[in-house]
Scaffold this motif. Structure first.
Motif, short mmCIF file in Angstrom:
data_model
loop_
_atom_site.label_atom_id
_atom_site.label_comp_id
_atom_site.label_asym_id
_atom_site.label_seq_id
_atom_site.Cartn_x
_atom_site.Cartn_y
_atom_site.Cartn_z
N UNK A 4 44.42 95.52 13.21
CA UNK A 4 44.38 95.46 11.76
C UNK A 4 44.66 94.04 11.33
N UNK A 5 44.67 93.83 10.03
CA UNK A 5 44.92 92.51 9.49
C UNK A 5 46.38 92.36 9.06
N UNK A 6 47.28 92.96 9.85
CA UNK A 6 48.69 92.89 9.51
C UNK A 6 49.15 91.44 9.51
N UNK A 7 50.05 91.13 8.61
CA UNK A 7 50.58 89.77 8.52
C UNK A 7 52.07 89.84 8.31
N UNK A 8 52.77 88.83 8.81
CA UNK A 8 54.21 88.79 8.58
C UNK A 8 54.58 87.57 7.75
N UNK A 9 53.70 87.18 6.84
CA UNK A 9 53.94 85.97 6.04
C UNK A 9 55.15 86.12 5.13
N UNK A 10 55.52 87.38 4.78
CA UNK A 10 56.65 87.60 3.89
C UNK A 10 57.95 87.79 4.64
N UNK A 11 57.92 87.73 5.98
CA UNK A 11 59.12 87.99 6.76
C UNK A 11 59.94 86.72 6.90
N UNK A 12 61.25 86.85 6.73
CA UNK A 12 62.14 85.73 6.96
C UNK A 12 62.44 85.63 8.44
N UNK A 13 62.88 84.45 8.93
CA UNK A 13 63.12 84.27 10.35
C UNK A 13 64.14 85.24 10.93
N UNK A 14 65.06 85.76 10.09
CA UNK A 14 66.11 86.64 10.59
C UNK A 14 65.84 88.11 10.33
N UNK A 15 64.74 88.43 9.67
CA UNK A 15 64.47 89.83 9.33
C UNK A 15 63.89 90.57 10.52
N UNK A 16 64.09 91.88 10.52
CA UNK A 16 63.61 92.72 11.61
C UNK A 16 62.72 93.82 11.07
N UNK A 17 61.63 94.08 11.77
CA UNK A 17 60.85 95.28 11.51
C UNK A 17 61.56 96.45 12.19
N UNK A 18 61.18 97.66 11.80
CA UNK A 18 61.84 98.85 12.34
C UNK A 18 60.80 99.87 12.77
N UNK A 19 61.17 100.65 13.80
CA UNK A 19 60.28 101.69 14.31
C UNK A 19 61.06 103.00 14.37
N UNK A 20 60.47 104.04 13.79
CA UNK A 20 61.04 105.39 13.81
C UNK A 20 60.05 106.30 14.54
N UNK A 51 52.91 100.62 21.99
CA UNK A 51 53.24 100.37 20.59
C UNK A 51 54.27 99.26 20.45
N UNK A 52 55.27 99.26 21.32
CA UNK A 52 56.29 98.21 21.27
C UNK A 52 55.68 96.84 21.58
N UNK A 53 54.79 96.80 22.56
CA UNK A 53 54.12 95.54 22.90
C UNK A 53 53.28 95.05 21.73
N UNK A 54 52.59 95.95 21.09
CA UNK A 54 51.75 95.60 19.94
C UNK A 54 52.58 94.99 18.81
N UNK A 55 53.70 95.63 18.50
CA UNK A 55 54.54 95.16 17.39
C UNK A 55 55.19 93.82 17.72
N UNK A 56 55.73 93.70 18.93
CA UNK A 56 56.50 92.50 19.27
C UNK A 56 55.64 91.33 19.74
N UNK A 57 54.58 91.63 20.51
CA UNK A 57 53.78 90.55 21.08
C UNK A 57 52.56 90.22 20.22
N UNK A 58 51.81 91.24 19.81
CA UNK A 58 50.60 90.99 19.04
C UNK A 58 50.91 90.61 17.59
N UNK A 59 51.81 91.37 16.95
CA UNK A 59 52.15 91.09 15.56
C UNK A 59 53.29 90.10 15.41
N UNK A 60 53.99 89.82 16.51
CA UNK A 60 55.06 88.83 16.52
C UNK A 60 56.20 89.17 15.55
N UNK A 61 56.56 90.44 15.49
CA UNK A 61 57.71 90.86 14.70
C UNK A 61 58.96 90.87 15.55
N UNK A 62 60.09 90.48 14.96
CA UNK A 62 61.37 90.86 15.51
C UNK A 62 61.54 92.35 15.26
N UNK A 63 62.05 93.08 16.24
CA UNK A 63 62.10 94.54 16.11
C UNK A 63 63.52 95.03 16.36
#
Length: 303
Positions: A4-20, A51-63
């Protein structure tokens, strides 16, 4: 893997995404719709790895720590292995009483997400992993508050002509169909793809011989004592424990090989993304294993 065209442009360096993770819904859906012999928990393991690899490696989110919800007493005959394996994989298993309400995990996830939004600011993204529950009202609520929210599910809704909600969902099959890449630095945890008949099927060794190597016997006792309660054992914590208990004087991989040659344990491949991995299983019918366990039983009874 770009989904998808997900972006993390609004994420601060210390913020974390979450998975439920609606583990109960996942388990039930896979159990009811599986067309092969693979146990639901093995399919879920592969899905969550991807899914974890996608979020952390592909989308580059802190999780933050992913949380998996289920009434674990009602699935897989109530055995503790699922919770233990989730914990060892860095996830938090969270019990919900489905015996009192069938969709308890769904309600609890919604409540926990709302509480999270009240206590933390600047959450860049939320990911929900489910079987066939859509969580559409929750996703829309989060998106209205500028939180990127996505459900990974086996039954996303049919898209209308305007592709409404198209970015709200990712079909879970897309995580299970990824190509496995070879990687040779970790002999046990990351391996090239293997034939599917060797994945997820419990096949104890036919050839059984006595373990004669004294250090290998000690290793077998350590494995039984520290990991005997698990249905299958991840190699990384096992090798670390062997090295720790043996003082680093013996190669734990060679000891595992000796035990495998004698049929006291066996190794099986599991599908994972981006790499396959290997787990160890104990042969409880092996004479040395039976002797170790009977000795432990006598010790406990004497105590």
């Amino acid at each position: 893997m770009k989904m998808s065209n997900h972006s993390r442009s609004n994420a601060s360096p210390t913020s974390h995404a979450f998975m439920f993770i609606d583990y109960e819904n996942l388990f039930t859906y896979i159990e009811q719709n599986s067309i092969d012999r693979t146990h639901p928990k093995y399919v879920i393991n592969s899905l969550l790895n991807s899914a974890l690899h996608y979020v952390k490696q592909d989308l580059q989110f802190n999780l933050g720590t992913p949380v998996a919800y289920a009434d674990f007493s009602l699935i897989d005959s109530g055995k503790p292995e699922i919770q233990q394996n989730l914990y060892l994989a860095g996830m938090e298993p969270r019990f919900v009483p489905a015996s009192l309400q069938s969709n308890a995990s769904e309600i609890q996830i919604c409540l926990d997400v709302l509480e999270l939004m009240q206590t933390q600011n600047d959450i860049p993204a939320l990911f929900l992993v489910t079987g066939n529950r859509l969580y559409l009202p929750l996703i829309k609520y989060c998106r209205q508050r500028n939180m990127q929210s996505t459900a990974i599910t086996f039954q996303p809704p049919e898209l209308n002509y305007a592709d409404e909600h198209s970015e709200f969902f990712i079909h879970a099959d897309r995580f299970l169909e990824q190509t496995i890449h070879a990687y040779h630095d970790e002999e046990y945890s990351m391996e090239p793809q293997v034939p599917s008949q060797g994945l997820g099927l419990l096949t104890p060794p036919e050839k059984v011989t006595e373990v004669t190597d004294e250090t290998a016997l000690i290793a077998l006792e350590i494995i039984d004592r520290w990991f005997g309660q698990y249905e299958e054992v991840y190699m990384t914590p096992l090798l670390r424990k062997l090295s720790e208990m043996l003082g680093g004087h013996d190669n734990p991989k060679l000891l595992v090989n000796k035990l495998e040659e004698a049929g006291a344990v066996w190794l099986e491949k599991r599908k994972g993304y981006p790499y396959n991995y290997t787990v160890l299983l104990i042969n409880y019918n092996h004479p040395n294993v039976m002797l170790i366990q009977s000795t432990e039983d006598e010790y406990m009874n004497d105590g």
